[in-house]
Design an enzyme around this catalytic site. Structure first.
Site, PDB file in Angstrom:
ATOM      1  N   LYS A  95       6.845  11.150  -9.316  1.00  0.00           N
ATOM      2  CA  LYS A  95       6.103  11.540  -8.123  1.00  0.00           C
ATOM      3  C   LYS A  95       5.567  12.956  -8.281  1.00  0.00           C
ATOM      4  O   LYS A  95       6.260  13.844  -8.789  1.00  0.00           O
ATOM      5  CB  LYS A  95       7.041  11.445  -6.914  1.00  0.00           C
ATOM      6  N   SER A 104       6.424   8.582   1.468  1.00  0.00           N
ATOM      7  CA  SER A 104       5.399   9.335   0.764  1.00  0.00           C
ATOM      8  C   SER A 104       5.366   9.088  -0.747  1.00  0.00           C
ATOM      9  O   SER A 104       4.437   9.548  -1.434  1.00  0.00           O
ATOM     10  CB  SER A 104       5.627  10.839   0.999  1.00  0.00           C
ATOM     11  N   SER A 131      11.029   8.033   2.635  1.00  0.00           N
ATOM     12  CA  SER A 131       9.965   8.099   1.628  1.00  0.00           C
ATOM     13  C   SER A 131      10.249   7.339   0.336  1.00  0.00           C
ATOM     14  O   SER A 131       9.368   7.233  -0.514  1.00  0.00           O
ATOM     15  CB  SER A 131       9.654   9.564   1.288  1.00  0.00           C
TER      16      SER A 131
END
Length: 303
Positions: free
Chosen positions: A109, A178, A202
């Site tokens: 990420k 996210s 997330s």
């Protein structure tokens, strides 16, 4: 000819038949039977080139198959990421050590620092920024032999302004966030595992949306050094794999113990909360499946 064709897929039969028909007028020295068998052998997939998708597939594969699998992942990304948009940057980084994860690719990420790779935190404010070092979890995985394939999309600062990532199961749907890119990349078979973060949902939310397995590590168990954190009192590391079995393999490969199985109950809202009909139906089906599998489900009254 019929006995030669048995067990061979239709498209391979057609291709081989075309070869044979085109050689009807060739000199007799060409043995059409040998030609057919050679064409069939070339067209049929071999075990060495079979697709590696789950982490279990990769763990079982030898070094040569892993190298081929890594190239296949890159080709898959080239073909499908124009519509999924899971990646910020794809640029494989060599492993720095060896272990059970040797040669196995993963995505990180874009809130993790990565030396020489884009580290933009999902925000146009940091567009073009390159990381100066590897975050502790990235460094750990590379030391265990894993190959950092690139950086995956995230909501800006892991909180706001969702990225362009689409859900591989249905491009009209969101992948959740996210950690959007990490979940989508695993779901699309681009990598066997990826890392993300979670402040509230997330990791588990995009894993659920994309139909894969997400695991939120216990707070403080694995350091987040080198990770842009939204709330240091809440943020935890997250992992994505295809299946729960894959997650256990990853956890073990990272040197963590897998404890004995424990019995626990799932809480089920009874009466059902006021939700849309489709959601109520999905919950009922899930509870039915859990009970059939022998899982204890206890009613909870939220009213």
């Amino acid at each position: 000819m019929a006995c030669l064709l048995s067990g061979i897929p239709h498209d391979v039969k057609r291709a081989c038949s075309d070869i044979i028909e085109s050689t009807v007028d060739w000199p007799d020295r060409f043995n059409r039977r040998k030609l057919f068998l050679a064409g069939a052998a070339a067209a049929l997939p071999s075990a060495a080139t079979s697709r590696l998708e789950t982490l279990a597939d990769w763990i079982r594969a030898d070094a040569k198959a892993r190298q081929a699998g890594l190239r296949a992942c890159q080709e898959r990304i080239k073909k499908s990421d124009t519509s999924i948009h899971a990646w910020v940057q794809v640029l494989p980084q060599q492993a720095t050590g060896n272990g059970r994860l040797s040669g196995i690719p993963f995505g990180a990420k874009d809130v993790f620092e990565t030396k020489g790779l884009a580290t933009e935190y999902g925000s146009p404010v940091y567009k073009g920024r390159t990381g100066a070092y590897d975050a502790s979890i990235v460094r750990d995985l590379r030391e265990r032999g894993a190959v950092l394939l690139g950086k995956t999309q995230t909501a800006a600062f892991a909180m706001r302004d969702p990225p362009p990532t689409r859900n591989p199961r249905d491009l009209n749907h969101t992948p959740g966030g996210s950690s959007s890119g990490s979940a989508a990349a695993v779901s699309a078979g681009m990598v066997p595992f990826a890392i993300g973060t979670q402040t509230s949902g997330s990791t588990v939310k995009p894993a659920s949306y994309c139909g894969i397995t997400g695991f939120k590590v216990t707070f403080g168990l694995i350091p987040l050094d080198g990770c842009l954190q939204y709330a240091k009192s809440l943020d935890t590391l997250g992992f994505f794999t295809h299946t729960p079995a894959d997650m256990l393999l990853l956890w073990e490969a990272m040197g963590h113990p897998v404890r004995r199985k424990e019995d626990f109950a799932f809480g089920v809202p009874e009466p059902m909360l006021e939700v849309e009909r489709e959601m109520a139906s999905a919950v009922e089906k899930a509870v039915t499946a859990l009970r059939k599998a022998g899982v204890t489900c206890e009613p909870i009254n939220f009213s």
